[in-house]
Design an enzyme around this catalytic site. Structure first.
Site, PDB file in Angstrom:
ATOM      1  N   GLU A 154      54.866  35.623  38.139  1.00 12.89           N
ATOM      2  CA  GLU A 154      54.271  34.791  38.155  1.00 12.89           C
ATOM      3  C   GLU A 154      55.231  34.008  39.754  1.00 12.89           C
ATOM      4  O   GLU A 154      56.031  32.544  40.091  1.00 12.89           O
ATOM      5  CB  GLU A 154      53.793  33.727  37.678  1.00 12.89           C
ATOM      6  CG  GLU A 154      52.932  34.087  36.475  1.00 12.89           C
ATOM      7  CD  GLU A 154      52.538  32.751  35.715  1.00 12.89           C
ATOM      8  OE1 GLU A 154      53.207  31.461  35.902  1.00 12.89           O
ATOM      9  OE2 GLU A 154      51.593  32.746  34.681  1.00 12.89           O
ATOM     10  N   GLU A 158      49.685  38.450  30.166  1.00  6.36           N
ATOM     11  CA  GLU A 158      49.629  36.974  29.395  1.00  6.36           C
ATOM     12  C   GLU A 158      47.971  36.269  29.742  1.00  6.36           C
ATOM     13  O   GLU A 158      47.205  36.703  30.639  1.00  6.36           O
ATOM     14  CB  GLU A 158      50.034  35.771  30.789  1.00  6.36           C
ATOM     15  CG  GLU A 158      51.846  35.923  30.272  1.00  6.36           C
ATOM     16  CD  GLU A 158      52.643  34.709  30.593  1.00  6.36           C
ATOM     17  OE1 GLU A 158      52.071  33.356  30.836  1.00  6.36           O
ATOM     18  OE2 GLU A 158      53.527  34.682  31.517  1.00  6.36           O
TER      19      GLU A 158
HETATM   20  O1  IFM Z   1      53.999  29.491  29.545  1.00  6.15           O
HETATM   21  C1  IFM Z   1      53.980  29.373  31.320  1.00  6.15           C
HETATM   22  C2  IFM Z   1      54.313  31.425  31.319  1.00  6.15           C
HETATM   23  O2  IFM Z   1      56.158  30.809  31.588  1.00  6.15           O
HETATM   24  C3  IFM Z   1      54.340  31.664  32.894  1.00  6.15           C
HETATM   25  N1  IFM Z   1      52.773  31.667  32.563  1.00  6.15           N
HETATM   26  C4  IFM Z   1      52.015  30.574  32.260  1.00  6.15           C
HETATM   27  C5  IFM Z   1      52.585  30.133  30.450  1.00  6.15           C
HETATM   28  C6  IFM Z   1      51.228  28.960  30.669  1.00  6.15           C
HETATM   29  O3  IFM Z   1      51.517  28.251  31.459  1.00  6.15           O
END
Ligand code: IFM
Length: 462
Positions: free
Chosen positions: A170, A369
């Site tokens: 990200e 994710e």
């Molecule tokens: O916890 C975060 C993660 O570190 C990166 N992506 C989003 C998740 C939830 O906010």
């Protein structure tokens, strides 16, 4: 109790996994030669993280990783995505390598392999060595070079045992939350600094891919948190606001990575800041746009965007994030504990739109994710009956399957997260885990969502 009805069915070979990140779970912040990172500095500064929480101890995963691997084995996942803490490997950001840091990840990888689980390593999930931030952080090109060196060290050590590598997690958060909005480390509030950071993160990605290829890794990719931006109304002004939001959230990454160009909507989005960007050099686009083996996508929610022409510009943020749009609450949707709307169809739409835009230039996708923070409660029987999280996972996996059915080449899915953990500026108050962590005792309790996910994975193999 598990809810077994209507498990979506995925093709044979589809990878199911769970994900975590170093600073969010490891703790042991000052042990075995680990240097300070920007998140140590940020979380220890008064007032920046809810409740004054820090990652000093977190889930104590540094010491308890065998228990984590046992939970993964019992879950039945094919793969585990974890991140490597750069300041454990190169404590000062450049110079001597810390053998104890390398040993920790080698032990973790060996434990995973012994449990029949494929490791997937992220090289940068936001814990930049503080020493590099002191020299300019991602605003300066040198950080990209140091990132390549660190990548070469880690890959030289682990490439034979780790098949899947993610350069950055990200980068939007690193660049814009970190250097523009100041809600993430290092907490800077700059316009131009954020754009320079975005570019140098991409250069660092390109240099890291070169290092991974030189080490002979099987798969190299990057993870983006692409957003599905929806207009608040059908007005021309709101639709134009969506274009600006798309540029800043998505196109700034996907255009250089997948199409070898900078977004053509930059000027509209960043105005005068985009002219004369001397941090861009000839050859950068070729470096950034090297072919990837996969694209990682993190998806949680859509963002509803409205034009906001009268918004008072903050001089520190001017034009990097103050793009005269505002996020609007989505009426009628359930919202998670993060106050994020739950709209599974947007997940399908995001993936289908990406395929339509980039066609054959889009590499295979891994969802690196997806998950939800909920208001979990421990029942008198000691269990956590997290029905909302179970519904979230079921509906998003169903939406993902719809994207596969529509022709999008998705190869894997990693739930976020294996464990409750340090949710950055929100501290430990937001729980994303499918396993509850009691932070006083470090006791792990699998929630109903863990049991549901386990049954879903098992059902694929019937
Ligand atoms: O916890 C975060 C993660 O570190 C990166 N992506 C989003 C998740 C939830 O906010």
């Amino acid at each position: 109790m598990t809810e077994s009805r209507a498990f979506p069915r995925f093709p044979a070979g589809f990878v199911f996994g769970a994900a975590t990140a170093s600073y969010q779970i490891e703790g042991a912040a000052r042990e075995d030669g680990r240097g300070p990172s920007i998140w140590d500095t940020y979380s220890h500064a008064p007032g920046l993280v809810a409740n004054g929480d820090t990652g000093d101890i977190a889930c104590d995963h540094y010491h308890r990783y065998p228990e984590g691997v046992a939970l993964l084995r019992e879950l039945g996942v094919d793969s585990y995505r974890f991140s490597i803490a750069w300041p454990r490997i190169v404590p000062d950001g450049s110079g001597p390598v810390n053998p104890k840091g390398l040993d920790f990840y080698a032990r973790l990888v060996d434990e995973l392999l012994a449990a029949g689980i494929e490791p997937a390593a992220t090289l940068y999930h936001w814990d930049l060595p503080q020493a590099l931030e002191d020299r300019g952080g991602w605003r300066v090109r040198e950080t990209a070079e140091r990132f390549a060196e660190y990548t070469a060290v880690v890959a030289g050590h682990l490439a034979d045992r780790v098949p899947r590598w993610i350069t950055l997690n990200e980068p939007w958060c690193s660049a814009f939350l970190g250097y523009s909005v100041g809600r993430h480390a290092p907490g800077a509030r700059e316009g131009r600094g954020a754009l320079a950071a975005a570019h140098h993160l991409l250069v660092g990605h390109g240099r890291a891919v070169e290092a991974l290829r030189a080490a002979g890794v099987r798969e190299a990719g990057i993870t983006l948190n692409l957003d599905r931006n929806l207009p608040a109304t059908g007005s021309a002004a709101d639709r134009a606001a969506v274009v600006r939001a798309d540029t800043q959230h998505n196109l700034v990454w996907t255009e250089p990575l997948l199409a070898g160009r900078y977004p053509h909507t930059e000027e509209e989005t960043w105005g005068e800041l985009i002219t004369g960007q001397d941090f861009r050099r000839d050859g950068d686009l070729a470096l950034i746009g090297q072919p990837l083996d996969f694209l990682g996508i993190n998806y949680y929610r859509p963002i509803v965007v409205a034009d906001a022409p009268h918004r008072e510009p903050d001089p520190a943020l001017r034009t990097a994030t103050d793009n005269r749009y505002a996020e609007v609450r989505l009426a009628g949707a359930r919202h998670t504990a993060m106050d994020w709307p739950v709209v599974p169809d947007s997940f399908t739409d995001l993936l289908v739109a990406l395929k339509e835009r980039y066609g054959d230039a889009l590499p295979p996708i891994h969802i690196t994710e997806n998950g939800s923070a909920e208001h979990d409660e421990v029942s008198p029987d000691g269990a956590v009956h997290d029905r909302d999280r179970v519904a979230y996972l079921r509906d998003h996996l169903t939406a993902l399957k719809a994207a596969l059915d529509a022709g999008v080449d998705v190869r894997g899915y990693y739930v976020w997260s294996l464990l409750d953990n340090f949710e950055w500026a929100f501290g430990y108050g937001k729980r994303f885990g499918i396993v509850r962590v009691d932070y006083d005792t470090q006791r792990r309790t699998p929630k109903d969502s863990y049991h549901w996910y386990r049954a879903m994975i098992a059902a694929q193999r019937d």
